[in-house]
Write a protein that holds these residues in place. Structure first.
Motif, PDB file in Angstrom:
ATOM      1  N   VAL A  27      20.768 121.998  16.196  1.00 35.11           N
ATOM      2  CA  VAL A  27      20.085 120.875  15.534  1.00 35.11           C
ATOM      3  C   VAL A  27      18.628 121.238  15.251  1.00 35.11           C
ATOM      4  CG1 VAL A  27      19.282 118.494  15.830  1.00 35.11           C
ATOM      5  CG2 VAL A  27      21.618 119.122  16.497  1.00 35.11           C
ATOM      6  N   TYR A  28      17.983 121.883  16.223  1.00 41.48           N
ATOM      7  CA  TYR A  28      16.574 122.264  16.058  1.00 41.48           C
ATOM      8  C   TYR A  28      16.405 123.257  14.906  1.00 41.48           C
ATOM      9  CZ  TYR A  28      11.873 123.906  17.206  1.00 41.48           C
ATOM     10  OH  TYR A  28      10.548 124.238  17.155  1.00 41.48           O
ATOM     11  N   LEU A  29      17.335 124.201  14.787  1.00 46.96           N
ATOM     12  CA  LEU A  29      17.249 125.186  13.702  1.00 46.96           C
ATOM     13  C   LEU A  29      17.414 124.523  12.333  1.00 46.96           C
ATOM     14  CD1 LEU A  29      19.265 128.235  15.095  1.00 46.96           C
ATOM     15  CD2 LEU A  29      16.797 128.065  14.760  1.00 46.96           C
ATOM     16  N   ILE A  30      18.263 123.504  12.278  1.00 44.59           N
ATOM     17  CA  ILE A  30      18.456 122.800  11.002  1.00 44.59           C
ATOM     18  C   ILE A  30      17.217 121.987  10.638  1.00 44.59           C
ATOM     19  CG2 ILE A  30      19.794 120.983   9.844  1.00 44.59           C
ATOM     20  CD1 ILE A  30      22.222 121.929  11.440  1.00 44.59           C
ATOM     21  N   ILE A  31      16.615 121.352  11.650  1.00 42.34           N
ATOM     22  CA  ILE A  31      15.424 120.518  11.414  1.00 42.34           C
ATOM     23  C   ILE A  31      14.201 121.377  11.118  1.00 42.34           C
ATOM     24  CG2 ILE A  31      13.834 118.851  12.456  1.00 42.34           C
ATOM     25  CD1 ILE A  31      16.191 117.780  14.069  1.00 42.34           C
ATOM     26  N   GLU A  32      14.036 122.495  11.859  1.00 43.82           N
ATOM     27  CA  GLU A  32      12.871 123.370  11.703  1.00 43.82           C
ATOM     28  C   GLU A  32      13.324 124.808  11.430  1.00 43.82           C
ATOM     29  OE1 GLU A  32       9.710 122.705  11.651  1.00 43.82           O
ATOM     30  OE2 GLU A  32       9.724 120.601  12.236  1.00 43.82           O
ATOM     31  N   PRO A  33      13.870 125.073  10.259  1.00 41.64           N
ATOM     32  CA  PRO A  33      14.377 126.429   9.974  1.00 41.64           C
ATOM     33  C   PRO A  33      13.282 127.478   9.801  1.00 41.64           C
ATOM     34  CG  PRO A  33      14.494 125.076   8.000  1.00 41.64           C
ATOM     35  CD  PRO A  33      14.086 124.157   9.119  1.00 41.64           C
ATOM     36  N   VAL A  34      12.056 127.019   9.535  1.00 44.48           N
ATOM     37  CA  VAL A  34      10.935 127.947   9.352  1.00 44.48           C
ATOM     38  C   VAL A  34      10.040 127.902  10.594  1.00 44.48           C
ATOM     39  CG1 VAL A  34       8.922 128.550   7.953  1.00 44.48           C
ATOM     40  CG2 VAL A  34      10.975 127.603   6.858  1.00 44.48           C
ATOM     41  N   GLY A  35       9.788 129.063  11.183  1.00 48.25           N
ATOM     42  CA  GLY A  35       8.886 129.133  12.328  1.00 48.25           C
ATOM     43  C   GLY A  35       9.504 128.734  13.652  1.00 48.25           C
ATOM     44  N   ALA A  36      10.803 128.518  13.686  1.00 48.92           N
ATOM     45  CA  ALA A  36      11.450 128.081  14.931  1.00 48.92           C
ATOM     46  C   ALA A  36      11.885 129.255  15.799  1.00 48.92           C
ATOM     47  CB  ALA A  36      12.666 127.223  14.596  1.00 48.92           C
ATOM     48  N   GLN A  37      11.825 130.462  15.242  1.00 47.55           N
ATOM     49  CA  GLN A  37      12.404 131.605  15.928  1.00 47.55           C
ATOM     50  C   GLN A  37      11.803 131.872  17.304  1.00 47.55           C
ATOM     51  OE1 GLN A  37      11.622 131.411  12.755  1.00 47.55           O
ATOM     52  NE2 GLN A  37      12.814 132.782  11.440  1.00 47.55           N
ATOM     53  N   ILE A  38      10.465 131.877  17.400  1.00 51.88           N
ATOM     54  CA  ILE A  38       9.821 132.224  18.674  1.00 51.88           C
ATOM     55  C   ILE A  38      10.146 131.193  19.747  1.00 51.88           C
ATOM     56  CG2 ILE A  38       7.602 132.512  19.838  1.00 51.88           C
ATOM     57  CD1 ILE A  38       6.487 133.689  17.286  1.00 51.88           C
ATOM     58  N   VAL A  39      10.069 129.918  19.398  1.00 52.16           N
ATOM     59  CA  VAL A  39      10.372 128.853  20.363  1.00 52.16           C
ATOM     60  C   VAL A  39      11.814 128.963  20.846  1.00 52.16           C
ATOM     61  CG1 VAL A  39      10.577 126.366  20.692  1.00 52.16           C
ATOM     62  CG2 VAL A  39       8.678 127.278  19.364  1.00 52.16           C
ATOM     63  N   VAL A  40      12.724 129.133  19.904  1.00 46.41           N
ATOM     64  CA  VAL A  40      14.140 129.220  20.262  1.00 46.41           C
ATOM     65  C   VAL A  40      14.426 130.494  21.053  1.00 46.41           C
ATOM     66  CG1 VAL A  40      16.485 129.301  19.368  1.00 46.41           C
ATOM     67  CG2 VAL A  40      14.810 127.836  18.282  1.00 46.41           C
ATOM     68  N   CYS A  41      13.698 131.578  20.755  1.00 47.80           N
ATOM     69  CA  CYS A  41      13.859 132.819  21.514  1.00 47.80           C
ATOM     70  C   CYS A  41      13.573 132.579  22.991  1.00 47.80           C
ATOM     71  CB  CYS A  41      12.920 133.902  20.980  1.00 47.80           C
ATOM     72  SG  CYS A  41      13.583 134.856  19.609  1.00 47.80           S
ATOM     73  N   ARG A  42      12.479 131.897  23.273  1.00 48.95           N
ATOM     74  CA  ARG A  42      12.107 131.614  24.663  1.00 48.95           C
ATOM     75  C   ARG A  42      13.115 130.692  25.337  1.00 48.95           C
ATOM     76  NH1 ARG A  42       5.789 130.939  22.999  1.00 48.95           N
ATOM     77  NH2 ARG A  42       5.181 133.116  23.296  1.00 48.95           N
ATOM     78  N   ILE A  43      13.536 129.668  24.611  1.00 51.05           N
ATOM     79  CA  ILE A  43      14.531 128.739  25.163  1.00 51.05           C
ATOM     80  C   ILE A  43      15.835 129.479  25.434  1.00 51.05           C
ATOM     81  CG2 ILE A  43      15.948 126.706  24.679  1.00 51.05           C
ATOM     82  CD1 ILE A  43      13.629 125.631  22.987  1.00 51.05           C
ATOM     83  N   PHE A  44      16.273 130.264  24.464  1.00 52.12           N
ATOM     84  CA  PHE A  44      17.514 131.013  24.611  1.00 52.12           C
ATOM     85  C   PHE A  44      17.414 131.999  25.768  1.00 52.12           C
ATOM     86  CE2 PHE A  44      21.444 131.527  22.193  1.00 52.12           C
ATOM     87  CZ  PHE A  44      21.435 130.359  21.447  1.00 52.12           C
ATOM     88  N   GLY A  45      16.276 132.669  25.873  1.00 51.26           N
ATOM     89  CA  GLY A  45      16.101 133.634  26.956  1.00 51.26           C
ATOM     90  C   GLY A  45      16.252 132.997  28.321  1.00 51.26           C
ATOM     91  N   ALA A  46      15.583 131.858  28.503  1.00 46.31           N
ATOM     92  CA  ALA A  46      15.661 131.153  29.789  1.00 46.31           C
ATOM     93  C   ALA A  46      17.089 130.676  30.070  1.00 46.31           C
ATOM     94  CB  ALA A  46      14.701 129.966  29.779  1.00 46.31           C
ATOM     95  N   LEU A  47      17.736 130.117  29.050  1.00 51.06           N
ATOM     96  CA  LEU A  47      19.100 129.611  29.223  1.00 51.06           C
ATOM     97  C   LEU A  47      20.084 130.738  29.541  1.00 51.06           C
ATOM     98  CD1 LEU A  47      19.319 126.987  26.314  1.00 51.06           C
ATOM     99  CD2 LEU A  47      19.195 126.519  28.765  1.00 51.06           C
ATOM    100  N   LEU A  48      19.930 131.870  28.860  1.00 51.67           N
ATOM    101  CA  LEU A  48      20.832 133.000  29.099  1.00 51.67           C
ATOM    102  C   LEU A  48      20.675 133.561  30.507  1.00 51.67           C
ATOM    103  CD1 LEU A  48      20.616 134.923  25.693  1.00 51.67           C
ATOM    104  CD2 LEU A  48      22.558 133.638  26.577  1.00 51.67           C
ATOM    105  N   ILE A  49      19.428 133.623  30.988  1.00 49.03           N
ATOM    106  CA  ILE A  49      19.192 134.123  32.342  1.00 49.03           C
ATOM    107  C   ILE A  49      19.806 133.179  33.378  1.00 49.03           C
ATOM    108  CG2 ILE A  49      17.411 134.524  34.091  1.00 49.03           C
ATOM    109  CD1 ILE A  49      15.638 135.628  31.866  1.00 49.03           C
ATOM    110  N   ILE A  50      19.594 131.879  33.188  1.00 48.28           N
ATOM    111  CA  ILE A  50      20.158 130.894  34.127  1.00 48.28           C
ATOM    112  C   ILE A  50      21.676 130.952  34.123  1.00 48.28           C
ATOM    113  CG2 ILE A  50      20.418 128.418  34.599  1.00 48.28           C
ATOM    114  CD1 ILE A  50      17.561 128.073  33.484  1.00 48.28           C
ATOM    115  N   TRP A  51      22.252 130.979  32.923  1.00 51.34           N
ATOM    116  CA  TRP A  51      23.713 131.028  32.805  1.00 51.34           C
ATOM    117  C   TRP A  51      24.261 132.321  33.408  1.00 51.34           C
ATOM    118  CZ3 TRP A  51      26.872 131.775  27.672  1.00 51.34           C
ATOM    119  CH2 TRP A  51      28.218 131.512  27.931  1.00 51.34           C
ATOM    120  N   GLY A  52      23.599 133.434  33.110  1.00 52.16           N
ATOM    121  CA  GLY A  52      24.043 134.717  33.655  1.00 52.16           C
ATOM    122  C   GLY A  52      23.977 134.754  35.170  1.00 52.16           C
TER     123      GLY A  52
END
Length: 203
Positions: A27-52
């Motif tokens: 949903v966030y990528l659809i709402i903010e497709p420009v400039g969202a990469q860095i924020v989502v990278c950090r969120i994804f990184g944290a989520l992947l580490i926790i899940w792993g």
């Protein structure tokens, strides 16, 4: 002896959390497709580490014959590796963000194929639904890797839709897995009760 539902409880809870995370990020990528990469990278990184970490810990705590435990070790280590990769340098990774998301989609598609195998083991006659969903996810991941889109914003919107789809499909699979596991558990309980009744009647 632990019930089937208790055996898969950890994996089910993780799938629910990951599915919700995929939908939120989508949903966030659809709402903010420009400039969202860095924020989502950090969120994804944290989520992947926790899940792993959860998958890694669950692997050593679980019985090796437990449903869904066979791929916990490799999955946990892989997820933590990618999580660290996302967190250590999100600015540079943002340049290949589309590729990284495509890999996540491909992994999710492969896991869907694993779910299909486990559903078949549980006796589901509709395990092929997960096969089709997994193949579709893999196809969408390949499309994202090829990146036929004119702009990065278009790719981000596409990835947002794909992530939402993946999250929803995972949630549906969780419901099916839980329902089938409960059905199998009830059938086993009925068989045990009938066997006890026969034994008692012969006494």
């Amino acid at each position: 002896m632990d019930s089937i539902l208790n055996k898969i409880k950890t994996v089910v809870n993780e799938l629910i959390l990951v599915s919700i995370a995929l939908i939120v990020v989508g949903v966030y990528l659809i709402i903010e497709p420009v400039g969202a990469q860095i924020v989502v990278c950090r969120i994804f990184g944290a989520l992947l580490i926790i899940w792993g970490a959860l998958r890694f810990i669950a692997y050593f705590k679980s019985n090796r014959n437990t449903i869904f435990s066979s791929f916990g070790l490799v999955q946990g280590l892989t997820l933590m590796f990618f999580g660290l990769f996302f967190l250590l340098d999100p600015v540079d990774i943002a340049g290949i963000f589309g590729i990284m998301l495509s890999i996540v989609v491909l992994i999710n598609g492969i896991l869907m194929l694993q779910y299909a195998i486990e559903l078949r083991r549980l006796g589901s006659k509709e395990w092929w639904i997960e096969i089709l969903s997994g193949l579709l996810m893999i196809t969408l991941g390949v499309i994202a890797l090829v990146n036929p889109f004119a702009t990065s914003a278009s790719l981000m919107v596409f990835m947002g839709v794909v992530l939402i789809y993946g999250g929803v499909v995972n949630l549906v699979s969780v419901l099916r897995i839980t329902s089938i596991a409960k059905q199998v558990e009830n059938e086993v309980k009925d068989m045990v009760d009938k066997a006890k009744s026969v034994v008692n009647s012969r006494k």
